[in-house]
Scaffold this motif. Structure first.
Motif, PDB file in Angstrom:
ATOM      1  N   GLY A 194      96.164  75.622 100.225  1.00 50.27           N
ATOM      2  CA  GLY A 194      95.805  77.000 100.548  1.00 50.27           C
ATOM      3  C   GLY A 194      96.939  77.776 101.190  1.00 50.27           C
ATOM      4  N   GLN A 195      98.085  77.118 101.381  1.00 45.51           N
ATOM      5  CA  GLN A 195      99.271  77.778 101.930  1.00 45.51           C
ATOM      6  C   GLN A 195     100.063  78.484 100.835  1.00 45.51           C
ATOM      7  N   GLN A 196     100.107  77.864  99.660  1.00 49.83           N
ATOM      8  CA  GLN A 196     100.803  78.447  98.520  1.00 49.83           C
ATOM      9  C   GLN A 196      99.886  78.370  97.300  1.00 49.83           C
ATOM     10  N   PHE A 197      99.513  79.528  96.801  1.00 49.23           N
ATOM     11  CA  PHE A 197      98.662  79.567  95.615  1.00 49.23           C
ATOM     12  C   PHE A 197      98.941  80.846  94.839  1.00 49.23           C
ATOM     13  N   CYS A 198      98.578  80.828  93.564  1.00 52.90           N
ATOM     14  CA  CYS A 198      98.808  81.987  92.708  1.00 52.90           C
ATOM     15  C   CYS A 198      97.611  82.182  91.787  1.00 52.90           C
ATOM     16  N   PHE A 199      97.116  83.419  91.740  1.00 54.13           N
ATOM     17  CA  PHE A 199      96.005  83.751  90.852  1.00 54.13           C
ATOM     18  C   PHE A 199      96.566  84.418  89.597  1.00 54.13           C
ATOM     19  N   HIS A 200      96.206  83.873  88.432  1.00 50.88           N
ATOM     20  CA  HIS A 200      96.776  84.351  87.171  1.00 50.88           C
ATOM     21  C   HIS A 200      95.792  85.160  86.326  1.00 50.88           C
ATOM     22  N   GLY A 201      94.603  85.395  86.827  1.00 48.66           N
ATOM     23  CA  GLY A 201      93.643  86.170  86.054  1.00 48.66           C
ATOM     24  C   GLY A 201      93.205  85.417  84.808  1.00 48.66           C
ATOM     25  N   TYR A 202      93.140  86.152  83.688  1.00 46.30           N
ATOM     26  CA  TYR A 202      92.688  85.555  82.429  1.00 46.30           C
ATOM     27  C   TYR A 202      93.876  85.046  81.621  1.00 46.30           C
ATOM     28  N   LEU A 203      93.750  83.846  81.067  1.00 43.63           N
ATOM     29  CA  LEU A 203      94.796  83.281  80.232  1.00 43.63           C
ATOM     30  C   LEU A 203      94.680  83.836  78.805  1.00 43.63           C
ATOM     31  N   PRO A 204      95.715  83.653  77.971  1.00 46.18           N
ATOM     32  CA  PRO A 204      95.657  84.166  76.590  1.00 46.18           C
ATOM     33  C   PRO A 204      94.442  83.634  75.832  1.00 46.18           C
ATOM     34  N   VAL A 260      97.585  77.250  75.454  1.00 47.59           N
ATOM     35  CA  VAL A 260      98.107  75.909  75.735  1.00 47.59           C
ATOM     36  C   VAL A 260      99.494  76.008  76.354  1.00 47.59           C
ATOM     37  N   GLN A 261     100.312  76.905  75.822  1.00 47.43           N
ATOM     38  CA  GLN A 261     101.654  77.109  76.376  1.00 47.43           C
ATOM     39  C   GLN A 261     101.573  77.594  77.821  1.00 47.43           C
ATOM     40  N   ALA A 262     100.624  78.494  78.094  1.00 45.43           N
ATOM     41  CA  ALA A 262     100.451  79.003  79.461  1.00 45.43           C
ATOM     42  C   ALA A 262     100.004  77.890  80.401  1.00 45.43           C
ATOM     43  N   LEU A 263      99.101  77.035  79.943  1.00 41.98           N
ATOM     44  CA  LEU A 263      98.626  75.924  80.776  1.00 41.98           C
ATOM     45  C   LEU A 263      99.768  74.958  81.116  1.00 41.98           C
ATOM     46  N   ARG A 264     100.609  74.685  80.144  1.00 44.65           N
ATOM     47  CA  ARG A 264     101.748  73.793  80.399  1.00 44.65           C
ATOM     48  C   ARG A 264     102.694  74.406  81.430  1.00 44.65           C
ATOM     49  N   GLN A 265     102.894  75.723  81.323  1.00 45.43           N
ATOM     50  CA  GLN A 265     103.775  76.403  82.265  1.00 45.43           C
ATOM     51  C   GLN A 265     103.166  76.396  83.678  1.00 45.43           C
ATOM     52  N   LEU A 266     101.854  76.621  83.778  1.00 43.04           N
ATOM     53  CA  LEU A 266     101.191  76.599  85.086  1.00 43.04           C
ATOM     54  C   LEU A 266     101.292  75.215  85.718  1.00 43.04           C
ATOM     55  N   GLU A 267     101.108  74.184  84.899  1.00 46.38           N
ATOM     56  CA  GLU A 267     101.203  72.817  85.421  1.00 46.38           C
ATOM     57  C   GLU A 267     102.623  72.524  85.894  1.00 46.38           C
ATOM     58  N   LYS A 268     103.605  73.001  85.146  1.00 51.43           N
ATOM     59  CA  LYS A 268     105.004  72.794  85.525  1.00 51.43           C
ATOM     60  C   LYS A 268     105.312  73.477  86.856  1.00 51.43           C
ATOM     61  N   GLU A 269     104.863  74.724  87.013  1.00 50.76           N
ATOM     62  CA  GLU A 269     105.085  75.448  88.263  1.00 50.76           C
ATOM     63  C   GLU A 269     104.369  74.766  89.424  1.00 50.76           C
ATOM     64  N   MET A 270     103.161  74.274  89.162  1.00 55.72           N
ATOM     65  CA  MET A 270     102.397  73.584  90.197  1.00 55.72           C
ATOM     66  C   MET A 270     103.150  72.341  90.686  1.00 55.72           C
ATOM     67  N   GLN A 277     106.639  73.554  92.477  1.00 54.77           N
ATOM     68  CA  GLN A 277     106.561  74.401  93.662  1.00 54.77           C
ATOM     69  C   GLN A 277     105.395  74.055  94.591  1.00 54.77           C
ATOM     70  N   SER A 278     104.649  73.015  94.256  1.00 55.81           N
ATOM     71  CA  SER A 278     103.485  72.624  95.063  1.00 55.81           C
ATOM     72  C   SER A 278     102.559  73.821  95.317  1.00 55.81           C
ATOM     73  N   ARG A 279     102.272  74.528  94.251  1.00 55.59           N
ATOM     74  CA  ARG A 279     101.475  75.754  94.345  1.00 55.59           C
ATOM     75  C   ARG A 279     100.178  75.602  93.562  1.00 55.59           C
ATOM     76  N   THR A 280      99.056  75.851  94.225  1.00 51.42           N
ATOM     77  CA  THR A 280      97.765  75.836  93.538  1.00 51.42           C
ATOM     78  C   THR A 280      97.728  76.959  92.509  1.00 51.42           C
ATOM     79  N   GLN A 281      97.298  76.642  91.303  1.00 47.24           N
ATOM     80  CA  GLN A 281      97.202  77.636  90.229  1.00 47.24           C
ATOM     81  C   GLN A 281      95.726  77.949  89.974  1.00 47.24           C
ATOM     82  N   ILE A 282      95.398  79.234  89.997  1.00 50.63           N
ATOM     83  CA  ILE A 282      94.013  79.681  89.869  1.00 50.63           C
ATOM     84  C   ILE A 282      93.902  80.633  88.684  1.00 50.63           C
ATOM     85  N   PHE A 283      92.865  80.465  87.872  1.00 48.20           N
ATOM     86  CA  PHE A 283      92.692  81.352  86.722  1.00 48.20           C
ATOM     87  C   PHE A 283      91.216  81.403  86.332  1.00 48.20           C
ATOM     88  N   MET A 284      90.908  82.312  85.416  1.00 46.73           N
ATOM     89  CA  MET A 284      89.521  82.532  84.998  1.00 46.73           C
ATOM     90  C   MET A 284      89.458  82.576  83.469  1.00 46.73           C
TER      91      MET A 284
END
Length: 238
Positions: free
Chosen positions: A138-148, A155-165, A168-175
């Motif tokens: 909860g210290q580092q997180f990013c909300f990405h809204g809706y994925l493609p 799938v490409q976006a999910l791979r990128q989110l996982e890589k960033e997570m 950067q130890s950042r929680t990735q949030i999306f809908m």
């Protein structure tokens, strides 16, 4: 110099029949004294106002719709009563807190440009509530809204989110749009590393149907919930 009105950010419910539990007396008292509302959805906004202030006569109130397709000129025009008549107004999202993953943010942007006072009220936010309940960073997180929508870019976006997570130890949030939830879950299980953790948070604040669980991708396989057409938030972390 004519005084401008105040723009109140009115939180609304995430789940049916929960207004008494999640909407504060301060919000109800403010709505009771407003006659002008800028809203994402006319039908749900009218129903919400009537549910928390049943004594109000809806036909005597003014509701102006501002959604994601509203032109900038029309968004700015929605603030004219505050600028020209000093009228107070309330912004109401279709669900949760206005201005957060919500077209009301555009109204707020112009309000600041015009020197209009903006007053936010506390209320239910699916993004923060899901983060609180996930057990993730909860210290580092990013909300990405809706994925493609298309599977390839998604799938490409999910791979990128996982890589960033991971980096950067950042929680990735999306809908996702509720009727595409199950398809997104399939892509999550097929794309992400088995050890990546996924939190599924659906029907947040609903007394009967709330579902919030965190498991690894491997643990979710064969045990996914059916959340078709149910409002949900998805979070991944390591």
């Amino acid at each position: 110099m004519k005084q401008t009105g105040t723009l109140y950010l009115i939180p609304t419910i995430l789940a049916e029949e929960t207004a008494d539990q999640v909407i504060s007396p301060q919000v109800k008292e403010t709505v009771r004294h407003l006659t002008y509302f800028i809203v994402e959805n006319l039908r749900t906004a009218r129903r919400f106002v009537k549910s928390i202030c049943p004594e109000l006569v809806i036909e005597q109130l003014t509701f102006v719709q501002v959604d994601k397709d509203t032109p900038a000129a029309q968004v700015q025009a929605s603030l004219k009563p505050l600028l020209e008549k000093g009228k107070d107004a309330g912004i109401i999202s279709e669900a949760g807190c206005p201005g957060v993953a919500d077209p009301g943010a555009e109204v707020v942007k112009y309000a600041h440009q015009k020197g209009i006072r903006v007053v936010p009220f506390a209320g239910p936010s699916a993004i923060l509530l899901s983060l609180m309940a996930s057990g993730f960073n909860g210290q580092q997180f990013c909300f990405h809204g809706y994925l493609p929508i298309e599977r390839g870019p998604r799938v490409q976006a999910l791979r990128q989110l996982e890589k960033e997570m991971q980096q950067q130890s950042r929680t990735q949030i999306f809908m996702e749009t509720p009727y595409r939830n199950n398809k997104l879950l399939e892509d999550l299980l097929a794309t992400l590393h088995p050890d990546t953790k996924l939190c599924i948070a659906a029907n947040i604040t609903s007394p009967e149907h709330e579902f919030i669980q965190t498991k690894t991708i491997q643990q979710w396989r064969g045990k996914l919930p059916d959340i078709h057409k149910q409002p949900a938030v998805f979070l991944i972390y390591k």
